[in-house]
Scaffold this motif. Structure first.
Motif, PDB file in Angstrom:
ATOM      1  N   LYS A  81       0.840  -1.201   0.000  1.00 20.12           N
ATOM      2  CA  LYS A  81       0.000   0.000   0.000  1.00 20.12           C
ATOM      3  C   LYS A  81       0.878   1.254   0.000  1.00 20.12           C
ATOM      4  CE  LYS A  81      -3.852   2.108   2.604  1.00 20.12           C
ATOM      5  NZ  LYS A  81      -3.210   3.360   3.052  1.00 20.12           N
ATOM      6  N   PHE A  82       1.931   1.251   0.802  1.00 19.75           N
ATOM      7  CA  PHE A  82       2.856   2.387   0.840  1.00 19.75           C
ATOM      8  C   PHE A  82       3.520   2.572  -0.525  1.00 19.75           C
ATOM      9  CE2 PHE A  82       7.175   4.017   1.429  1.00 19.75           C
ATOM     10  CZ  PHE A  82       6.928   5.215   2.083  1.00 19.75           C
ATOM     11  N   MET A  83       3.974   1.480  -1.118  1.00 21.96           N
ATOM     12  CA  MET A  83       4.617   1.564  -2.432  1.00 21.96           C
ATOM     13  C   MET A  83       3.638   2.094  -3.479  1.00 21.96           C
ATOM     14  SD  MET A  83       7.802   0.437  -2.181  1.00 21.96           S
ATOM     15  CE  MET A  83       8.854  -0.687  -1.239  1.00 21.96           C
ATOM     16  N   ASP A  84       2.432   1.531  -3.502  1.00 20.58           N
ATOM     17  CA  ASP A  84       1.453   1.923  -4.527  1.00 20.58           C
ATOM     18  C   ASP A  84       1.030   3.377  -4.393  1.00 20.58           C
ATOM     19  OD1 ASP A  84       1.493  -0.611  -5.613  1.00 20.58           O
ATOM     20  OD2 ASP A  84      -0.312  -1.293  -4.570  1.00 20.58           O
ATOM     21  N   GLU A  85       0.900   3.851  -3.163  1.00 22.96           N
ATOM     22  CA  GLU A  85       0.385   5.207  -2.956  1.00 22.96           C
ATOM     23  C   GLU A  85       1.469   6.275  -3.011  1.00 22.96           C
ATOM     24  OE1 GLU A  85      -1.799   5.247   0.699  1.00 22.96           O
ATOM     25  OE2 GLU A  85      -3.458   4.031  -0.111  1.00 22.96           O
ATOM     26  N   HIS A  86       2.697   5.926  -2.595  1.00 26.08           N
ATOM     27  CA  HIS A  86       3.704   6.971  -2.397  1.00 26.08           C
ATOM     28  C   HIS A  86       4.961   6.829  -3.255  1.00 26.08           C
ATOM     29  CE1 HIS A  86       1.322   8.308   0.985  1.00 26.08           C
ATOM     30  NE2 HIS A  86       1.400   7.103   1.543  1.00 26.08           N
ATOM     31  N   ILE A  87       5.252   5.635  -3.776  1.00 25.31           N
ATOM     32  CA  ILE A  87       6.502   5.419  -4.514  1.00 25.31           C
ATOM     33  C   ILE A  87       6.238   5.214  -6.004  1.00 25.31           C
ATOM     34  CG2 ILE A  87       8.593   4.036  -4.688  1.00 25.31           C
ATOM     35  CD1 ILE A  87       8.340   5.643  -2.094  1.00 25.31           C
ATOM     36  N   VAL A  88       5.363   4.281  -6.350  1.00 31.16           N
ATOM     37  CA  VAL A  88       5.103   3.949  -7.751  1.00 31.16           C
ATOM     38  C   VAL A  88       4.632   5.153  -8.567  1.00 31.16           C
ATOM     39  CG1 VAL A  88       3.689   2.522  -9.307  1.00 31.16           C
ATOM     40  CG2 VAL A  88       4.704   1.518  -7.238  1.00 31.16           C
ATOM     41  N   PRO A  89       3.848   6.093  -8.011  1.00 29.72           N
ATOM     42  CA  PRO A  89       3.439   7.253  -8.820  1.00 29.72           C
ATOM     43  C   PRO A  89       4.598   8.068  -9.379  1.00 29.72           C
ATOM     44  CG  PRO A  89       2.017   7.055  -6.909  1.00 29.72           C
ATOM     45  CD  PRO A  89       3.120   6.050  -6.725  1.00 29.72           C
ATOM     46  N   PHE A  90       5.752   8.047  -8.735  1.00 27.36           N
ATOM     47  CA  PHE A  90       6.904   8.767  -9.298  1.00 27.36           C
ATOM     48  C   PHE A  90       7.311   8.176 -10.646  1.00 27.36           C
ATOM     49  CE2 PHE A  90       7.545  10.018  -4.817  1.00 27.36           C
ATOM     50  CZ  PHE A  90       7.727  11.389  -4.987  1.00 27.36           C
ATOM     51  N   ARG A  91       7.110   6.871 -10.817  1.00 22.90           N
ATOM     52  CA  ARG A  91       7.405   6.248 -12.107  1.00 22.90           C
ATOM     53  C   ARG A  91       6.248   6.422 -13.079  1.00 22.90           C
ATOM     54  NH1 ARG A  91       8.283   0.757 -10.876  1.00 22.90           N
ATOM     55  NH2 ARG A  91       6.093   0.314 -11.285  1.00 22.90           N
ATOM     56  N   GLN A  92       5.037   6.186 -12.611  1.00 21.19           N
ATOM     57  CA  GLN A  92       3.884   6.207 -13.505  1.00 21.19           C
ATOM     58  C   GLN A  92       3.553   7.602 -14.005  1.00 21.19           C
ATOM     59  OE1 GLN A  92       0.920   4.294 -11.038  1.00 21.19           O
ATOM     60  NE2 GLN A  92       1.346   2.272 -11.892  1.00 21.19           N
ATOM     61  N   LYS A  93       3.667   8.598 -13.135  1.00 20.99           N
ATOM     62  CA  LYS A  93       3.241   9.950 -13.492  1.00 20.99           C
ATOM     63  C   LYS A  93       4.380  10.848 -13.966  1.00 20.99           C
ATOM     64  CE  LYS A  93      -0.620   9.838 -10.214  1.00 20.99           C
ATOM     65  NZ  LYS A  93      -1.235  10.458  -9.008  1.00 20.99           N
ATOM     66  N   ALA A  94       5.590  10.594 -13.458  1.00 23.23           N
ATOM     67  CA  ALA A  94       6.708  11.485 -13.785  1.00 23.23           C
ATOM     68  C   ALA A  94       7.838  10.805 -14.543  1.00 23.23           C
ATOM     69  CB  ALA A  94       7.260  12.115 -12.504  1.00 23.23           C
ATOM     70  N   GLY A  95       7.748   9.477 -14.721  1.00 17.83           N
ATOM     71  CA  GLY A  95       8.716   8.782 -15.557  1.00 17.83           C
ATOM     72  C   GLY A  95      10.058   8.491 -14.915  1.00 17.83           C
ATOM     73  N   TYR A  96      10.153   8.587 -13.601  1.00 15.73           N
ATOM     74  CA  TYR A  96      11.424   8.265 -12.948  1.00 15.73           C
ATOM     75  C   TYR A  96      11.728   6.779 -13.061  1.00 15.73           C
ATOM     76  CZ  TYR A  96      11.570  12.902 -10.771  1.00 15.73           C
ATOM     77  OH  TYR A  96      11.629  14.254 -10.550  1.00 15.73           O
TER      78      TYR A  96
END
Length: 309
Positions: free
Chosen positions: A244-259
């Motif tokens: 849950k922590f990864m999905d909400e706070h970490i993965v969006p940096f890749r999905q939304k910003a391309g990191y």
């Protein structure tokens, strides 16, 4: 967990590169990081995974990193695996040859990545790598961003013809994936994403993880891995909160910003704040600001207190 079956198992911590503002590697800090990981008593340390930026080093730097890891781990009795990975097949075989001379517990390789290999080419390449490794076990790294992501059936057929490859680092999947892994990869030590390790243990598939959770907290990941032997249901509850922590706070940096995944792993290490590693990646790759790490550190302590040791 398959610890009785495979020599390399459990919670393995990634060696992350401390990168300075001029893009140099700060080797004094790297030595401090290795000492911290040894003191955390993780099951092992591995170098030159994706988060170790293996794709962005000179050969002189590669050799210096592996020698430092070898000397400190051998002195402390800490198992270590060297990543000889490199997208260029010739450079990778040369890295493999030099890594084998340091006598690690295993050596991680990828399939050459500019043009996808056929099954026959993959078998030929891995058998050539096995000859160069001189009996040291090989671990095939087949991540989701590889040019060719192998299914359990495809991977099983290739590895059946390459017996020195005793492990594979890969992403897991749904119940069908686990059934296929049990059917086709039962002889191979499978290393799953760190935040899915308890599920992999419950499913009877995982030997361990080269772990992103260890990026967040080496000690916390080690304690969680041990809990899987003692109380799998409690370990699964922690896994739900980690995911849950990864999905909400970490993965969006890749999905939304391309990191990149390396940027995410370095962010985790900065959130954990356990060693001298910042979020900075080597040029031309973008990294996530330290302010985000500070913000998320508070969140992680609230949501993952049993990991944030």
């Amino acid at each position: 967990m398959k610890s009785g079956k495979h020599a390399i198992s459990g919670n393995w911590a990634s060696l992350l590169l401390p990168i300075e503002a001029d893009d140099s590697i700060e080797f004094d800090k790297l030595g401090d990081e290795i000492d911290i990981l040894i003191d955390a008593k993780v099951d092992g340390i591995y170098s030159n995974g994706t988060a170790g930026e293996f794709h962005n080093q000179t050969e002189e730097e590669f050799d210096r990193i592996q020698l430092m890891l070898t000397e400190r781990c051998q002195k402390a009795g800490m198992p270590f695996v060297i990543g000889a990975c490199q997208p260029d097949s010739t450079i990778m075989l040369n890295r493999l040859r030099r890594a084998a001379s340091l006598d690690p517990a295993g050596i991680q390789v990828i399939l050459p990545d500019w043009w996808p290999l056929t099954d026959r080419e993959a078998i030929d390449y891995l058998n050539r790598a096995s000859e160069i490794a001189s009996g040291i076990p090989l671990i095939l790294y087949n991540p989701p961003h590889a040019k060719r992501v192998l299914s359990p059936k495809e991977l099983g057929a290739i590895l059946a013809a390459t017996p020195v490859v005793t492990g594979a680092k890969l992403a897991d999947g749904d119940a069908n994936w686990y059934a296929a892994a049990r059917a086709h990869l039962h002889r191979v030590a499978l290393f799953l994403p760190g935040h899915h390790l308890a599920t992999g243990v419950k499913e009877g598939v995982a030997a361990g993880s080269f772990s992103n959770v260890a990026c967040l907290s080496p000690r916390g990941a080690q304690r969680w891995t041990q809990l899987m032997h003692e109380d799998i249901n409690a370990a699964l509850e922690i896994e739900q909160r980690i995911c849950k922590f990864m999905d909400e706070h970490i993965v969006p940096f890749r999905q939304k910003a391309g990191y990149s995944n390396a940027a995410l792993d370095k962010l985790l290490a900065a959130i954990g704040n356990w060693g001298p590693v910042s979020t900075r990646l080597r040029f031309p790759y973008r990294w996530i600001g330290e302010g985000e790490a500070e913000r998320l550190r508070t969140v992680a302590k609230q949501e993952l207190g049993d990991i944030m040791i």
